[in-house]
Design a protein around this motif. Structure first.
Motif, PDB file in Angstrom:
ATOM      1  N   GLY A 196      44.411  44.988  40.763  1.00 39.35           N
ATOM      2  CA  GLY A 196      45.751  44.791  41.309  1.00 39.35           C
ATOM      3  C   GLY A 196      45.766  44.111  42.665  1.00 39.35           C
ATOM      4  O   GLY A 196      46.759  44.166  43.384  1.00 39.35           O
ATOM      5  N   GLN A 197      44.660  43.442  43.038  1.00 41.05           N
ATOM      6  CA  GLN A 197      44.565  42.757  44.332  1.00 41.05           C
ATOM      7  C   GLN A 197      45.182  41.357  44.211  1.00 41.05           C
ATOM      8  O   GLN A 197      44.506  40.336  44.311  1.00 41.05           O
ATOM      9  N   LEU A 198      46.486  41.325  44.012  1.00 43.22           N
ATOM     10  CA  LEU A 198      47.156  40.048  43.733  1.00 43.22           C
ATOM     11  C   LEU A 198      47.181  39.117  44.934  1.00 43.22           C
ATOM     12  O   LEU A 198      47.464  37.925  44.800  1.00 43.22           O
ATOM     13  N   ASP A 199      46.898  39.662  46.144  1.00 43.41           N
ATOM     14  CA  ASP A 199      46.863  38.832  47.343  1.00 43.41           C
ATOM     15  C   ASP A 199      45.453  38.332  47.629  1.00 43.41           C
ATOM     16  O   ASP A 199      45.194  37.753  48.673  1.00 43.41           O
ATOM     17  N   HIS A 200      44.527  38.560  46.682  1.00 46.86           N
ATOM     18  CA  HIS A 200      43.149  38.107  46.852  1.00 46.86           C
ATOM     19  C   HIS A 200      43.131  36.580  46.958  1.00 46.86           C
ATOM     20  O   HIS A 200      43.782  35.884  46.169  1.00 46.86           O
ATOM     21  N   PRO A 201      42.407  36.003  47.944  1.00 46.42           N
ATOM     22  CA  PRO A 201      42.400  34.538  48.123  1.00 46.42           C
ATOM     23  C   PRO A 201      42.065  33.761  46.860  1.00 46.42           C
ATOM     24  O   PRO A 201      42.662  32.717  46.591  1.00 46.42           O
ATOM     25  N   SER A 202      41.106  34.271  46.051  1.00 49.07           N
ATOM     26  CA  SER A 202      40.716  33.533  44.848  1.00 49.07           C
ATOM     27  C   SER A 202      41.842  33.496  43.822  1.00 49.07           C
ATOM     28  O   SER A 202      41.995  32.516  43.078  1.00 49.07           O
TER      29      SER A 202
END
Length: 553
Positions: A470-476
């Motif tokens: 759920g890390q939707l703000d992850h740069p990748s």
């Protein structure tokens, strides 16, 4: 505490292009916009801003997020402070709650003080006389809401009587507390000029003394709503005219703006007691107007015009400079009835590059060969900072100014940027399309949970793990969202078909690996081969099968 419903209502109004464009000069690039990244030492536009995804992302340093995250990172603010800053930009009134959960409206201290100052002006003959002597009509006093700040004790009494605390006024830069612990109003015995944000929300004041104070002009201090580096006085009144006329006249003071508007030059604005800086560029470039710098002819005015001209020309902004001589300024010329001459000057300003070259060369004694050489070096260094076509066009003019043959003037080629956005070295389009489809339609994650494991992703393992977490703000993941050539599957049937293909490729690799596993006995190997072949048979029929791991073999 800010009411959560109030925050959600504000979020619905936010546009990441407007927010980032409030701080940075954005250029259109396909379906998105891009600019130099402010979060690292960027020499080529690495920051991409997507209007469709409502996110920004730097392909060089990985910074990114939504509009709120940008304000937090750019201005080093907490989440509540960023919300208040955005409310100011959007002229949005937040609702607050107390510890009991009871709602209260945002305290509009500046709005109340502005009305109070206007009422005080009517009772202050000296202030009214000053405005009349400067030639300002009553209609312009009303249009620009000019007022008068009385002595400190009167303003403090007004605030108290209207339910505002000293801390309320301090938060918006209208009051403060001295070293002796006693409160005081920041504006006292001064003519006041309310300062508005581009969206039309009052954010501060400018004040002109009429009591002989050593500081002739003062502005509101930096606060949660006021930052003079991003503001232009009069812009909220001038913006429609600027978009229509495609011209903006930048002056040095409040009275210049007011008098120019009075004379019909309705695109006039002013910096707030500070030089024109790169932080003003997003506002100046809205609508791509031609910029006319209208500065005094004294040493300070010429120095400010030179600095601003260099800035604007290196950013490829069209326009020029008008320098007023004999101690005059635009306000003086309007008062003397010289509107026709002003119009002529504004219609034919000296181009920025020409002005910069002329002023640079004038600072050297060209009769001295060594100084002439220094003049050549400084001028060519300036031209080198410009776009190549522009720089080459001015080589001949520079040669004429220095009295040299044109072949002696050569502008060095600019070095290529070394910190270009990271290249996509290797990628798996199928993996990326599956990930992007889930980002576009989060409910699809339910389809893959039992079918797919992160270990199946050979190239984009980390990205899929971030997605599952759920890390939707992850740069990748932001990077994948902004890759226009990677398309999500439009229909669920297409997505399922892609999964079947993906799973088929995975189990085919597992089958080959089992066949090569020499450490397995014949019975075990035969059993696993039949099991994998059965899975592949179902997949070929279009059936999805639960994930099975053979990694422990």
């Amino acid at each position: 505490m800010i009411d959560e419903q109030s925050i959600q209502t504000l979020k619905q109004r936010l546009d990441v292009i407007e927010v980032v464009g409030h701080y940075l000069e954005l250029k259109k690039s396909g379906a998105a916009f891009k600019c130099l990244c402010p979060f690292h030492d960027d020499s080529s536009p690495s920051l991409h801003v997507s209007p469709s995804k409502q996110i920004y992302h730097c392909f060089a340093c990985g910074a990114g997020g939504d509009a709120i995250k940008f304000v937090m990172e750019y201005e080093k603010l907490t989440y509540p402070e960023a919300i208040e800053k955005l409310a100011s930009i959007y002229n949005f009134s937040l609702t607050y709650t107390n510890k009991m959960g009871e709602k209260r409206e945002e305290k509009k201290v500046l709005e109340a003080l502005n009305l109070y100052y206007q009422q005080c002006l009517e009772k202050e003959p000296e202030a009214k006389t000053y405005l009349q002597k400067r030639g300002i009509y009553d209609a312009l006093v009303e249009k620009f809401e000019i007022g008068y700040a009385p002595p400190s004790h009167a303003t403090l009494r007004f605030l108290q009587e209207h339910g505002f605390t000293v801390n309320d006024a301090k938060e918006v830069g209208a009051a403060d507390v001295g070293e002796n612990g006693r409160p005081y109003a920041r504006f006292m015995e001064r003519i006041t000029f309310p300062i508005y944000s581009p969206s039309g929300k009052i954010v501060g004041f400018g004040g002109r003394t009429i009591s002989g104070h050593v500081a002739k002009y003062v502005n509101s201090p930096q606060s949660k709503v006021f930052n003079k580096s991003f503001l232009l006085y009069g812009y909220h009144l001038a913006k429609e005219h600027i978009l229509k006329e495609k011209r903006i006249i930048v002056t040095e003071g409040y009275l210049d703006v007011i008098m120019l508007h009075q004379a019909g030059f309705s695109t006039a604005v002013a910096t707030l007691g500070t030089a024109l800086t790169s932080e003003h560029l997003p506002l100046l470039s809205r609508g791509n107007p031609s910029v006319v710098l209208s500065y005094d002819g004294d040493e300070a005015g010429i120095a400010a015009a030179l600095k601003a001209s260099r800035l604007l020309s290196t950013h490829n902004i069209a326009g020029g400079v008008v320098i007023f001589k004999e101690g005059l300024d635009p306000a003086d010329m309007v008062q003397r009835g010289e509107q026709a001459l002003l119009a002529k000057l504004f219609d034919a300003p000296q181009p920025f590059v020409e002005f910069c070259l002329e002023r640079t060369i004038k600072s050297f004694n060209l009769k001295d060969p060594l100084q002439k050489q220094r003049a050549l070096e400084e001028a060519t260094a300036f031209l080198k900072s410009l776009p190549a076509v522009v720089a080459n066009a001015y080589q001949g003019m520079l040669a004429d100014m220095l009295g040299l043959k044109e072949n002696l003037v050569r502008v060095p080629q600019q070095k290529k940027a070394t910190n270009a956005p990271q290249k996509r070295v290797f990628e798996d389009v199928l993996e990326l399309s599956i990930i992007k489809s889930i980002l576009a339609e989060p409910s699809l994650i339910d389809t893959v949970l039992d079918l797919v494991d992160a270990s199946m992703f050979k190239t984009h393992y980390e990205e899929f793990r971030a997605l599952l977490a759920g890390q939707l703000d992850h740069p990748s993941l932001r990077r994948i969202l902004l890759w226009e050539d990677i398309k999500p599957y439009a229909q669920e049937e297409e997505f399922v078909g892609a999964l079947v293909h993906f799973l088929g490729a995975y189990y085919q690799e597992e089958l080959e690996r089992v066949k090569r596993a020499n450490h397995l006995d014949f019975a075990t190997k035969s059993f696993l081969i039949r099991k994998i072949q059965h899975i592949m048979f179902k997949l070929k029929k279009g059936e999805l099968v639960p994930y099975e791991s053979f990694s422990t073999l």
